[in-house]
Design an enzyme around this catalytic site. Sequence first.
Site, mmCIF file in Angstrom:
data_model
loop_
_atom_site.group_PDB
_atom_site.id
_atom_site.type_symbol
_atom_site.label_atom_id
_atom_site.label_comp_id
_atom_site.label_asym_id
_atom_site.label_seq_id
_atom_site.Cartn_x
_atom_site.Cartn_y
_atom_site.Cartn_z
ATOM 1 N N GLN A 189 0.655 -1.087 0.041
ATOM 2 C CA GLN A 189 -0.070 -0.102 -0.121
ATOM 3 C C GLN A 189 0.792 1.239 -0.190
ATOM 4 O O GLN A 189 1.414 1.711 0.872
ATOM 5 C CB GLN A 189 -1.149 0.137 1.110
ATOM 6 N N PHE A 241 3.723 1.915 4.320
ATOM 7 C CA PHE A 241 3.456 1.598 5.927
ATOM 8 C C PHE A 241 3.891 0.113 5.856
ATOM 9 O O PHE A 241 3.487 -0.651 6.894
ATOM 10 C CB PHE A 241 2.165 1.766 6.298
ATOM 11 N N TYR A 242 4.632 -0.429 4.881
ATOM 12 C CA TYR A 242 5.252 -1.799 5.088
ATOM 13 C C TYR A 242 4.271 -2.967 5.134
ATOM 14 O O TYR A 242 4.074 -3.818 6.136
ATOM 15 C CB TYR A 242 6.261 -2.197 5.842
ATOM 16 N N HIS A 243 3.148 -2.870 4.263
ATOM 17 C CA HIS A 243 1.980 -3.894 4.214
ATOM 18 C C HIS A 243 2.279 -4.925 3.025
ATOM 19 O O HIS A 243 1.481 -4.916 2.149
ATOM 20 C CB HIS A 243 0.568 -3.212 4.012
ATOM 21 N N TYR A 244 3.398 -5.439 3.166
ATOM 22 C CA TYR A 244 3.772 -6.265 1.922
ATOM 23 C C TYR A 244 2.640 -7.573 1.861
ATOM 24 O O TYR A 244 2.598 -8.427 3.094
ATOM 25 C CB TYR A 244 5.133 -6.674 2.100
#
Length: 627
Positions: A350, A551-554
Site C-alpha cells: 500500500q 507503511f510496509y504492508h507487503y
Amino acid sequence: MKTVESIILSSALLFISLQLIEAANPFDYVFKRAAEENQRDREKRQYVPKDNSIFDFIIVGGGSAGCLLANRLSENPRWSVLLIEAGGNENIVHDMPILAPNLQKTDSDWQYQTTPQENACFGMRDRKCSLPHGKVLGGSSSINYLYYTRGNMRDYYNWAALGNYGWSFPEVFHYYMKSEGAYLKGLEQSPWHNRTGELSVEFVEFRSEIAKYFVKGAQDAGLKSVDYNGYSQLGVSFAQATTRNGHRASSSKSFIEPIRYSRKNLHVINYSTVIKIIIDPITLTALGVEHVYKGKVYSVHSRKETILSAGALHSPQLLMLSGIGPGENLQRVGISQLVELPVGQVLYDQVTHFGPVFTTNTTGSTLFGNTITQKDLDQYFAGSAGTRISSTAGFETLAFFRTRNSRTPTDVPNIEIAMGAVGLASDGGTTFKTAANFRDDVYQKAFSELENRDHFTTIPVLLYPKSKGSLRLRDRNPFSPPEINPNYLKEQEDVEFLLEGIKEAIRIAETPSMQKINATLWKRNVPGCEHLKFGTDEYWRCSIRVLSYNFYHYIGTCRMGPHTDPMAVVSPELKVRGVRRLRVVDNSVVPTMPAGHTAAVALMIAEKAADLIKQEWEQNYKININT
C-alpha cells in the site's frame, strides 16, 4: 505499609530520575539503556539445539504470525516446538510507542530497500523507498506504528470467491476475536470485540489538541464516527492500537513472554538465521531446516511440519533458496530447482503520499522531540498511559472513505487518511527523514521551515493498489537481500486515487472545526515539481511520485489459492504445493489486499493455521492410538 514490590519500584524510578537529570536529552538515558540491554542480550547464554536435533514442529520466524503460532502449537504438551528468530529480543525503546521511527535502520530492522523505482520514490536517495521489516522477536509488530485494523469484511468474501474455501468473513472473524483483548473505552459492550485474548488493543490515552480537532473536522466533512473494526468501516476514529497501558503490546510480549520459560516443550532461539529448508529430493518432503548461529551451521529436523512464518519478504526468499520457485530465477543464480512455483511473482504494497502538511495556531500540540520532558518519562515509568510517550509515533487518527472515482462497492473504502501531529520537521529532519530515505534537498526545500512550528501531516493510503510488483533472488547467498520491486504507481489509476485522497485531506482541513485552529495548507513545492503551480492536480500528481511512502504492508509473495489459480504458491490449508509437510503462515499468503493495515491480518492467519494444523495432527494421533 509498603510492599517489597512497591519499594523496589520506587527505588527503580528514583534511579531512573537521577539518570535523566544528568542527560542532556530526556531520551539519552533511554537509548543508553537500550544499548546495554542489547549487549547483555547478545552475550547471555541461550538454548541452541544440538546439530540434527528433532522437533515435532519447526517455525521459521518469530514475527507477528510466528509468535502466535508457537504459542498455540505448544499448548499441546506432547508436541515439541522450535521457534527460530534471526533477531534479538526487544528492549526499552521497543516498549515506547513514540519511538517507533527510531527502530527503523537499526538491528531490529532488516533495512531493505526497493530497487530504483521508475514511477515513484523520486524524492528518495537513488529512487529507492525504504522497506522496513522486523528483525527481532515480535517481528514487525515490535517496530511498527501499532495500528490494529482488520480490513473490510468484503475482503474475506473476495478471498473465498477466489477459491479459498474456509476464508470468508464469518469463517475468519472468530480468529480475529480469539487473540484480541480489547480495552476500548466506549466499546465495552460491542459484539465486534473480545476482551479476553492475549493481544491488548486500546485507544491511545494521550490525544493531541490537533487530533481532537481533526476528528471533529472529518465529521464536519460528512464522515461518521465509527469503530472501523466493527460493522461499518467508513468514517473516522481515534486509532485502535496494540498497546497495554500505553506500552507496546507486540506479538512477542503477548504470546511468547508469558510462556517462554514455563512451557518446557517450547524452545526459542534468537540470533539464528535460517538459510535453507531441508527437502528430500525424491519424496519432496520437508525434513527441517539449516540455520546459522554464531557462524556455525546447524541442522534441525521436524517430525511433523516445517512452517515458514518469516514474512512476505523472507518466506519467499527461503523457498527459492531451497529450490522452490520460478525456474528462470533459480537457474540464473545457480540453484537446482525441485518444484516450479510462482514464488515472489506477486507482490502488493500500500503506497502512500507523505502529505499534505498543514500549520496551525496551536502551541505545543505538535510532537516535537524536544517537547518530551523528564516528567513525561517519570510518569511513563510510573505506569501512566497519558503521556506523549504512549502516542503511536504521533499518528493518532484514521479516516476511511470512498473516493468519487472508486470502483469499490459503496460500503467499501478505497482510501485511508492517517493523521499525525508530527512530520519530517518535528524531529529536525533526522529520524523520520532517514527512516524513509528522503533526500536532504527534499527536506530542506519543502519541510525545514516547519521546525519548531506547530503543524500536522495527513497521509493518504491507497488501500487497493493496482500496481503489482515482484520479489526475486539477487544471488544464491542466503545473507544477500532479495531484489524487491513493488512497482509503486506503475498504474496511473493508483495516482488518481491518491490525488482524491489528498483533496479529501484538504477538504477536512478547511472545515469549521479545523479552522478554529487555523489549519493552513503548507505551500512549498517539492523538488522536481517546481515548474508546476502548487495545489493544481498536475502538481499533486507530480508530488505523489516524489513523496511516495509506505507503511510496509507487503502481501502476496506466496499467494494462497486453489489448484486452478496459476499464481498460487500455497493451498487454502497453507500447504506449499508439491511439497509435503511444509506450510507458509504469514502475510505472504494473502491473495488480495485488505482495506487496512496488515499486522492484525497476520495474527488471524496464524490463529486459523494453528487450528488447521491441530485438526490434522490430532486426528492422525487418534487414528494411530486406535490402531
